[in-house]
Design a protein around this motif. Structure first.
Motif, PDB file in Angstrom:
ATOM      1  N   TYR A  95      34.888  19.419  94.824  1.00  0.00           N
ATOM      2  CA  TYR A  95      34.685  19.003  93.429  1.00  0.00           C
ATOM      3  C   TYR A  95      34.584  17.487  93.320  1.00  0.00           C
ATOM      4  O   TYR A  95      33.673  16.952  92.655  1.00  0.00           O
ATOM      5  CB  TYR A  95      35.839  19.528  92.573  1.00  0.00           C
ATOM      6  CG  TYR A  95      35.862  18.938  91.184  1.00  0.00           C
ATOM      7  CD1 TYR A  95      34.940  19.339  90.219  1.00  0.00           C
ATOM      8  CD2 TYR A  95      36.798  17.956  90.841  1.00  0.00           C
ATOM      9  CE1 TYR A  95      34.950  18.786  88.947  1.00  0.00           C
ATOM     10  CE2 TYR A  95      36.809  17.391  89.582  1.00  0.00           C
ATOM     11  CZ  TYR A  95      35.891  17.816  88.635  1.00  0.00           C
ATOM     12  OH  TYR A  95      35.900  17.258  87.382  1.00  0.00           O
ATOM     13  N   LEU A  96      35.493  16.737  93.949  1.00  0.00           N
ATOM     14  CA  LEU A  96      35.468  15.280  93.850  1.00  0.00           C
ATOM     15  C   LEU A  96      34.206  14.684  94.468  1.00  0.00           C
ATOM     16  O   LEU A  96      33.638  13.724  93.934  1.00  0.00           O
ATOM     17  CB  LEU A  96      36.706  14.687  94.519  1.00  0.00           C
ATOM     18  CG  LEU A  96      38.052  14.959  93.821  1.00  0.00           C
ATOM     19  CD1 LEU A  96      39.199  14.343  94.616  1.00  0.00           C
ATOM     20  CD2 LEU A  96      38.031  14.404  92.404  1.00  0.00           C
ATOM     21  N   ILE A  97      33.759  15.267  95.570  1.00  0.00           N
ATOM     22  CA  ILE A  97      32.542  14.752  96.210  1.00  0.00           C
ATOM     23  C   ILE A  97      31.336  14.952  95.293  1.00  0.00           C
ATOM     24  O   ILE A  97      30.507  14.048  95.111  1.00  0.00           O
ATOM     25  CB  ILE A  97      32.322  15.449  97.568  1.00  0.00           C
ATOM     26  CG1 ILE A  97      33.494  15.131  98.512  1.00  0.00           C
ATOM     27  CG2 ILE A  97      31.007  15.002  98.194  1.00  0.00           C
ATOM     28  CD1 ILE A  97      33.418  15.848  99.841  1.00  0.00           C
ATOM     29  N   LEU A 109      26.467  19.788  98.727  1.00  0.00           N
ATOM     30  CA  LEU A 109      25.709  21.040  98.837  1.00  0.00           C
ATOM     31  C   LEU A 109      26.119  21.830 100.071  1.00  0.00           C
ATOM     32  O   LEU A 109      26.218  23.067 100.039  1.00  0.00           O
ATOM     33  CB  LEU A 109      24.211  20.735  98.875  1.00  0.00           C
ATOM     34  CG  LEU A 109      23.620  20.131  97.578  1.00  0.00           C
ATOM     35  CD1 LEU A 109      22.147  19.807  97.780  1.00  0.00           C
ATOM     36  CD2 LEU A 109      23.807  21.103  96.416  1.00  0.00           C
ATOM     37  N   VAL A 110      26.376  21.121 101.163  1.00  0.00           N
ATOM     38  CA  VAL A 110      26.797  21.829 102.394  1.00  0.00           C
ATOM     39  C   VAL A 110      28.173  22.443 102.200  1.00  0.00           C
ATOM     40  O   VAL A 110      28.418  23.613 102.570  1.00  0.00           O
ATOM     41  CB  VAL A 110      26.780  20.847 103.576  1.00  0.00           C
ATOM     42  CG1 VAL A 110      27.405  21.508 104.822  1.00  0.00           C
ATOM     43  CG2 VAL A 110      25.357  20.408 103.884  1.00  0.00           C
ATOM     44  N   MET A 111      29.108  21.689 101.623  1.00  0.00           N
ATOM     45  CA  MET A 111      30.470  22.200 101.440  1.00  0.00           C
ATOM     46  C   MET A 111      30.511  23.330 100.414  1.00  0.00           C
ATOM     47  O   MET A 111      31.397  24.189 100.470  1.00  0.00           O
ATOM     48  CB  MET A 111      31.401  21.067 101.009  1.00  0.00           C
ATOM     49  CG  MET A 111      31.614  20.011 102.090  1.00  0.00           C
ATOM     50  SD  MET A 111      32.786  18.726 101.595  1.00  0.00           S
ATOM     51  CE  MET A 111      34.301  19.675 101.508  1.00  0.00           C
ATOM     52  N   GLN A 112      29.582  23.351  99.464  1.00  0.00           N
ATOM     53  CA  GLN A 112      29.532  24.454  98.511  1.00  0.00           C
ATOM     54  C   GLN A 112      29.261  25.785  99.209  1.00  0.00           C
ATOM     55  O   GLN A 112      29.698  26.846  98.737  1.00  0.00           O
ATOM     56  CB  GLN A 112      28.444  24.183  97.466  1.00  0.00           C
ATOM     57  CG  GLN A 112      28.841  23.173  96.397  1.00  0.00           C
ATOM     58  CD  GLN A 112      29.786  23.762  95.366  1.00  0.00           C
ATOM     59  OE1 GLN A 112      29.496  24.761  94.711  1.00  0.00           O
ATOM     60  NE2 GLN A 112      30.957  23.153  95.237  1.00  0.00           N
ATOM     61  N   ASN A 113      28.552  25.722 100.328  1.00  0.00           N
ATOM     62  CA  ASN A 113      28.194  26.960 101.033  1.00  0.00           C
ATOM     63  C   ASN A 113      29.198  27.355 102.101  1.00  0.00           C
ATOM     64  O   ASN A 113      29.233  28.529 102.508  1.00  0.00           O
ATOM     65  CB  ASN A 113      26.810  26.811 101.677  1.00  0.00           C
ATOM     66  CG  ASN A 113      25.715  26.627 100.633  1.00  0.00           C
ATOM     67  OD1 ASN A 113      25.761  27.248  99.574  1.00  0.00           O
ATOM     68  ND2 ASN A 113      24.747  25.764 100.930  1.00  0.00           N
ATOM     69  N   ILE A 114      30.009  26.425 102.593  1.00  0.00           N
ATOM     70  CA  ILE A 114      30.930  26.757 103.691  1.00  0.00           C
ATOM     71  C   ILE A 114      32.397  26.713 103.253  1.00  0.00           C
ATOM     72  O   ILE A 114      33.272  27.125 104.014  1.00  0.00           O
ATOM     73  CB  ILE A 114      30.716  25.814 104.889  1.00  0.00           C
ATOM     74  CG1 ILE A 114      31.030  24.368 104.506  1.00  0.00           C
ATOM     75  CG2 ILE A 114      29.297  25.932 105.409  1.00  0.00           C
ATOM     76  CD1 ILE A 114      30.929  23.392 105.677  1.00  0.00           C
ATOM     77  N   THR A 115      32.672  26.164 102.062  1.00  0.00           N
ATOM     78  CA  THR A 115      34.054  26.124 101.565  1.00  0.00           C
ATOM     79  C   THR A 115      34.081  26.633 100.143  1.00  0.00           C
ATOM     80  O   THR A 115      33.061  26.966  99.553  1.00  0.00           O
ATOM     81  CB  THR A 115      34.619  24.691 101.606  1.00  0.00           C
ATOM     82  OG1 THR A 115      33.845  23.870 100.739  1.00  0.00           O
ATOM     83  CG2 THR A 115      34.553  24.115 103.017  1.00  0.00           C
ATOM     84  N   TRP A 116      35.277  26.642  99.578  1.00  0.00           N
ATOM     85  CA  TRP A 116      35.404  26.986  98.169  1.00  0.00           C
ATOM     86  C   TRP A 116      34.902  25.832  97.309  1.00  0.00           C
ATOM     87  O   TRP A 116      35.008  24.668  97.692  1.00  0.00           O
ATOM     88  CB  TRP A 116      36.862  27.292  97.833  1.00  0.00           C
ATOM     89  CG  TRP A 116      37.328  28.588  98.415  1.00  0.00           C
ATOM     90  CD1 TRP A 116      37.020  29.836  97.985  1.00  0.00           C
ATOM     91  CD2 TRP A 116      38.182  28.745  99.547  1.00  0.00           C
ATOM     92  NE1 TRP A 116      37.616  30.784  98.762  1.00  0.00           N
ATOM     93  CE2 TRP A 116      38.353  30.121  99.745  1.00  0.00           C
ATOM     94  CE3 TRP A 116      38.812  27.854 100.433  1.00  0.00           C
ATOM     95  CZ2 TRP A 116      39.128  30.658 100.776  1.00  0.00           C
ATOM     96  CZ3 TRP A 116      39.578  28.368 101.433  1.00  0.00           C
ATOM     97  CH2 TRP A 116      39.727  29.762 101.607  1.00  0.00           C
ATOM     98  N   PRO A 117      34.351  26.138  96.098  1.00  0.00           N
ATOM     99  CA  PRO A 117      33.823  25.061  95.236  1.00  0.00           C
ATOM    100  C   PRO A 117      34.869  24.000  94.891  1.00  0.00           C
ATOM    101  O   PRO A 117      34.532  22.833  94.745  1.00  0.00           O
ATOM    102  CB  PRO A 117      33.341  25.814  93.992  1.00  0.00           C
ATOM    103  CG  PRO A 117      33.051  27.204  94.476  1.00  0.00           C
ATOM    104  CD  PRO A 117      34.073  27.477  95.553  1.00  0.00           C
ATOM    105  N   SER A 118      36.133  24.419  94.756  1.00  0.00           N
ATOM    106  CA  SER A 118      37.167  23.451  94.369  1.00  0.00           C
ATOM    107  C   SER A 118      37.421  22.425  95.462  1.00  0.00           C
ATOM    108  O   SER A 118      37.962  21.347  95.186  1.00  0.00           O
ATOM    109  CB  SER A 118      38.457  24.183  94.024  1.00  0.00           C
ATOM    110  OG  SER A 118      38.923  24.925  95.139  1.00  0.00           O
TER     111      SER A 118
END
Length: 472
Positions: free
Chosen positions: A110-112, A98-107
């Protein structure tokens, strides 16, 4: 599809899966965001393992400090403790996703997110599979659902399905693939679990109904279970497209063979149904069969469980309960009459003895007062006047020997208090003196000598008897 088409589809799906696996491994080994996600997942795995050890110890200490927990609650805690690591992994990986969805690209996450979802689904499947009571079947259903969920979220379920469908055994028009076998096991497991839940609920409702007799309750529960489990099995087999009509002749032949080989088993099954229908024996009844005396604990399809007073549990085949003479102490009612015998001396007044015996029996617990005890003279013996004392009880499950012993003890105390004697046989032994014994032996020896002379037998020098003298 003919065998060539199945083989072609099998090879195509296998090549697709193999090439996809090679591409994924190459992307992981190359520097980039996929490799970074794998490293993050490895770190999450180590952190989840550490938290599993710490939280598992704390949970165990907390449970040990509690008292009065039921068995199903303790089992639930054990299952939670076993899967704490997977639960921590799902929570931590889900939070990072959820954190990486907001600070990085969704791709780049994806594995996480994929592994967090798989971990959560695995935990849910593990807890849901606990509904299956049979351990081998539960493990099979759990692993099948885990594998299917993994393949589904990896989006390769169709290719694996084609691959497993290609691994098939064909005999004429009959074809059974590995995919069909797995689907059949999963469907049968789910249907049997549902049948067990429905039968458990139905059995509880039937047992609560006081208008139904205990024997009919057992019969109804067994009938519901047989119907539901049989229906679940055949529906599971039909769900995967297996035709059972071709097995009719084979099943008939097998049935005839089993009928001869399992004659006793079938006899016990039929006898059990007859017992439940005619209500001759039901759970809770007190019975005597030969030397076995106890109460019926359960009525099974093959045997009845009889628990004796000393804690032994006898498994008596249903056929023996039908063919042998069985004493049911509580068939129509719970009243049981017991008889005990005793004797008093001829010098005691029989009228007083009868009155005291009845009063003694009435003072014993469990002896019914509204069915008053009676005492009668049954004969004049060599040493005593013989009596019979009869009394009634209403709780044969409480034992018969102990109540007889209590009545005998009450008689002893009452007779001792009123000077009533209980006679016993006495013998008089006359001891002879030595002189008289020697005189008896001499008389016996003289008597034997007189008999020998009368028969013409005389001793000789050689110790052998001589015959009559020869004529001159």
């Amino acid at each position: 599809m003919n065998p060539e088409e199945h083989l072609s589809a099998f090879l195509t799906s296998f090549q697709a899966m193999f090439s996809g696996a090679i591409t994924f491994l190459q992307s992981i080994l190359s520097p980039g965001w996929r490799q970074n996600q794998i490293l993050i997942l490895l770190g999450v795995t180590v952190l989840a393992w550490l938290l599993h050890r710490v939280s598992g110890t704390l949970l165990e200490r907390w449970v040990r400090s509690r008292e009065g927990w039921k068995k199903w609650q303790l089992r639930g805690v054990v299952q939670i403790k076993r899967r704490l690591g997977l639960m921590w992994f799902a929570v931590i990986a889900g939070g990072i996703y959820l954190v990486m969805q907001n600070i990085t690209w969704p791709s780049r996450s994806y594995l996480i997110g994929l592994f967090a979802t798989l971990a959560a689904v695995w935990v849910g499947i593990a807890f849901a599979a606990r509904l299956v009571r049979n351990r081998p079947l539960r493990r099979m259903v759990t692993w099948a659902l885990w594998i299917y969920a993994t393949l589904y979220f990896l989006r390769v379920s169709d290719e694996v399905g084609v691959f497993m469908d290609g691994l098939a055994l064909s005999i004429g028009d009959f074809r059974l693939s590995l995919l069909d076998l797995i689907i059949a096991c999963v469907v049968i497991g789910v249907l049997i679990t549902m049948a067990r839940l429905i039968s458990t609920t139905t059995a509880a409702s039937i047992r609560k109904n006081e208008d139904i007799s205990p024997s009919m309750q057992v019969l109804a529960v067994k009938g519901v279970q047989i119907f539901l489990y049989g229906f679940a099995f055949f529906m599971g087999v039909k769900a995967v497209g297996i035709d059972l009509t071709g097995l009719a002749v084979l099943s008939g032949a097998i049935g005839v063979g089993l009928g001869f080989g399992l004659q006793k088993v079938v006899s016990n099954l039929v006898s059990g149904v007859i017992i439940l229908i005619d209500k001759s024996i039901k759970p809770g009844d007190v019975i005597s069969l030969g030397d076995t005396f106890g109460w019926i604990a359960t009525l099974g399809a093959r045997y009845a469980s009889v628990v004796t007073r000393d804690g032994k549990e006898y498994l008596i085949p249903n056929e023996d309960l039908i063919t042998n003479q069985v004493v049911n102490w509580s068939h129509s009612n719970d009243f049981v009459r017991l008889d005990i015998y005793f004797g008093t001396a001829y010098g005691d007044d029989p009228h007083v003895v009868r009155k005291l015996a009845i009063e003694a029996a009435q003072g014993v617990d469990r002896v019914l007062s509204f069915k008053a005890p009676v005492c009668h003279i049954v004969g004049f013996g060599d040493s005593s006047v013989d009596y019979i004392l009869r009394f009634w009880i209403k709780d044969p499950t409480g034992g018969l020997t102990n109540i007889r012993g209590n009545v005998f003890l009450a008689l002893w105390d009452t007779f001792k208090k009123h000077d009533i004697s209980i006679p016993f046989p006495q013998r008089e032994v006359l001891m002879l003196e030595d002189s008289k014994l020697s005189l008896g032996r001499q008389k016996a020896a003289k008597y034997e000598a007189d008999i020998a002379k009368a028969d013409g037998v005389f001793p000789t020098d050689k110790g052998a008897p001589a015959g009559p003298p020869a004529p001159e």
